[in-house]
Design a protein around this motif. Structure first.
Motif, short mmCIF file in Angstrom:
data_model
loop_
_atom_site.label_atom_id
_atom_site.label_comp_id
_atom_site.label_asym_id
_atom_site.label_seq_id
_atom_site.Cartn_x
_atom_site.Cartn_y
_atom_site.Cartn_z
N ASP A 41 0.84 -1.19 0.00
CA ASP A 41 0.00 0.00 0.00
C ASP A 41 0.89 1.25 0.00
O ASP A 41 2.12 1.17 -0.05
CB ASP A 41 -0.95 -0.02 1.21
CG ASP A 41 -0.21 -0.25 2.54
OD1 ASP A 41 1.03 -0.11 2.56
OD2 ASP A 41 -0.88 -0.56 3.54
N ALA A 42 0.26 2.42 0.04
CA ALA A 42 1.02 3.67 -0.03
C ALA A 42 2.06 3.80 1.08
O ALA A 42 3.19 4.23 0.82
CB ALA A 42 0.07 4.87 -0.04
N ASP A 46 6.06 4.20 0.49
CA ASP A 46 6.81 5.30 1.10
C ASP A 46 8.05 4.77 1.84
O ASP A 46 9.14 5.36 1.74
CB ASP A 46 5.91 6.07 2.07
CG ASP A 46 6.63 7.24 2.73
OD1 ASP A 46 7.01 8.18 2.02
OD2 ASP A 46 6.84 7.18 3.96
N THR A 210 -0.15 0.00 -6.18
CA THR A 210 1.27 0.12 -5.84
C THR A 210 2.02 0.96 -6.86
O THR A 210 2.81 1.85 -6.49
CB THR A 210 1.89 -1.29 -5.75
OG1 THR A 210 1.09 -2.11 -4.90
CG2 THR A 210 3.30 -1.22 -5.21
N ALA A 213 1.15 4.75 -6.58
CA ALA A 213 1.77 5.38 -5.40
C ALA A 213 3.26 5.58 -5.62
O ALA A 213 3.84 6.58 -5.18
CB ALA A 213 1.53 4.51 -4.17
N HIS A 217 5.25 9.39 -6.03
CA HIS A 217 5.95 9.74 -4.79
C HIS A 217 6.89 10.92 -5.04
O HIS A 217 7.63 10.96 -6.02
CB HIS A 217 6.74 8.53 -4.28
CG HIS A 217 7.15 8.65 -2.85
ND1 HIS A 217 8.13 9.52 -2.41
CD2 HIS A 217 6.70 8.01 -1.73
CE1 HIS A 217 8.26 9.40 -1.10
NE2 HIS A 217 7.41 8.49 -0.66
#
Length: 492
Positions: A41-42, A46, A210, A213, A217
């Motif tokens: 996920d995000a 990250d 995925t 994101a 980013h």
């Protein structure tokens, strides 16, 4: 039963997403689940990007020789593990093990080759102005988002990674959700060979979750994508919103021109390999086969005979020439083009049925059709499967015109004993690579990429260096040159 879990790999260790959606990864030969994929996920993305950013400082400042020692060690480790890697990829993708022997070796060679390229990089200096010395250096660009496809995961993921990290960058890789296992194992082996944590991170998941994101980013400096044209457009648009440079290797609908003076047997072998190798699932496949009318009947008849004789079966059987297609939706899409061919007025020459004795798995008999004309959808759409479309030409001018009448321009093939004809094809066909009397030879030092809808940018020695590094100009004054003295009058 409990299935193995394919997680992300961040900072050198498996990473569990807090709210990771689970997806089954299916064996295309048996239709049984191989493992479960936990989608990043995000927050997981990250973590991966921030890991790559932390690692960038040390990796980018490391001496090239020291980095190359690690890249050479990765090459050796992948060669040592070639057999289990090939078997793992065969079970995930359906690619025949005999094909994967070369693809796994190619994955290893990518790291060695781009280590050698990095060793040859040099700067520039300018001393024409006697008052200054100006020199130009290359610096790593930063953290890359790399997205690789499902049709040849090891070969294509390794190309993206090697061209990135050889020049001192770090990355986050998203492989296809259909084929995560072999790529994940490859990156584990890279760490075993001495790759520092965080230089290469893997996030698993679907493109819309995925991948989106990752590309968006704020800490991503560049994007490399290999895959379909429609997805490439979407990714490039998303990257463009943040002014992130992108390199895109996209789709193809490549023409193979078979002239009457060609070596008949070599042209036959080459065109069969050009469309049916890797189960037909390759962007550089020769899916449009253009044959001189003078030899067309004989050539097409022999092509069809050989196609019907191909060995279709389990991808881990070393005698198999074609395995199952990678996943059900793709299998069904390729088969749907039989109806498209019929509506276009094409003649189906062979294929499309389920091979005898293979009741499970996404198998199909390889397909060949004689198209009505080049405007037919089977000659314009990228089908991306074992589906050959024949067209007949009368002159080389006509063949070149047909070859260029496509939205794509990745590669093209020409089979001829006439040097003049070969050079005309090289000069006049609008494609990034032209292969003369050979199928799919890849020179890693040379640029590879496409015209038109087949992509932007190039992979290759100088091409990859240009994309993955930034040029910096430094000028040094060699004497005290006269400077303007703003505000000096106010002192008087």
């Amino acid at each position: 039963m409990d299935l193995p879990l394919a997680t992300s790999l961040i900072d050198g260790a498996p990473d569990r997403a807090q709210h990771g959606h689970r997806l089954e990864v299916i064996d295309p030969a048996t239709e049984l689940p191989l493992c479960e994929l936990e989608e990043a996920d995000a927050p997981a993305v990250d973590r991966a990007v921030r890991s790559a950013r932390r690692a960038f400082s040390g990796w980018s400042r490391m001496g090239t020789d020291q980095r190359n020692d690690i890249l050479y060690a990765i090459h050796d480790r992948l060669i040592a593990e070639a057999e289990p890697l090939a078997e793992l990829e065969a079970r995930t993708t359906g690619l025949p093990i005999r094909t994967l022997a070369g693809l796994v070796r190619r994955a290893a060679i990518n790291f060695r080759s781009f280590a050698e390229v990095a060793s040859t990089l040099s700067g520039e200096s300018y001393s024409q102005n006697p008052d200054y010395l100006t020199y130009v250096t290359r610096e790593p660009k930063g953290v890359a988002a790399l997205i690789s496809p499902w049709n040849a995961p090891l070969a294509l993921s390794s190309m993206r990674i090697a061209t990135c990290i050889a020049f001192g960058n770090t990355c986050v890789l998203k492989p296809s959700e259909y084929t995560p296992q072999s790529v994940l194992r490859m990156v584990e082996l890279m760490h075993e060979a001495g790759l520092p944590d965080g230089v290469v991170n893997v996030v698993n998941g679907r493109g819309g979750v995925t991948g989106a994101a990752l590309v968006d980013h704020a800490e991503i400096d560049m994007v490399g994508f290999t895959g379909g044209t429609a997805t490439g457009r979407h990714i490039m648009a998303a990257a463009g919103r943040r002014l992130k440079p992108s390199i895109m290797e996209l789709g193809g609908k490549s023409a193979a021109i078979v002239c009457a003076d060609a070596d008949f047997e070599r042209a036959l072998d080459g065109t069969l390999a050009g469309i049916y190798a890797s189960n037909g699932q390759q962007c550089l496949g020769s899916s449009r086969i253009l044959v001189d009318r003078r030899i067309a009947d004989r050539f097409i008849a022999e092509f069809v005979r050989r196609t019907k004789a191909m060995r279709i079966g389990s991808p881990v059987d070393p005698t198999t020439e074609m395995g199952p297609l990678a996943f059900k939706a793709h299998h069904d899409r390729v088969l749907s083009y039989l109806d498209v061919a019929a509506s276009d007025g094409a003649e189906v020459l062979c294929g499309g049925g389920r091979p005898e004795g293979l009741d499970k798995g996404w198998y199909m008999e390889p397909i060949a059709v004689l198209a009505k004309d080049n405007a037919s959808r089977v000659c314009q759409d990228e089908i991306f499967g074992p589906f050959a479309s024949f067209l007949i030409f009368d002159t080389l001018d006509q063949a070149i015109e047909i070859a260029n009448a496509s939205d794509f321009g990745l590669v093209a093939y020409a089979w001829t004993s006439d040097l003049g004809a070969a050079m005309r094809c090289s000069r006049e066909i609008r494609a990034g690579t032209i292969w003369i009397n050979t199928p799919m030879m890849r020179e890693l030092r040379a640029p590879f990429g496409g015209f038109k809808d087949s992509g932007t940018g190039r992979d290759g020695a100088t091409s990859s260096a240009d994309f993955f590094t930034e040029l910096k100009t430094t000028s040094i004054a060699l004497r005290d040159v006269a400077l303007p003295q703003f505000g000096a009058a106010a002192k008087e």
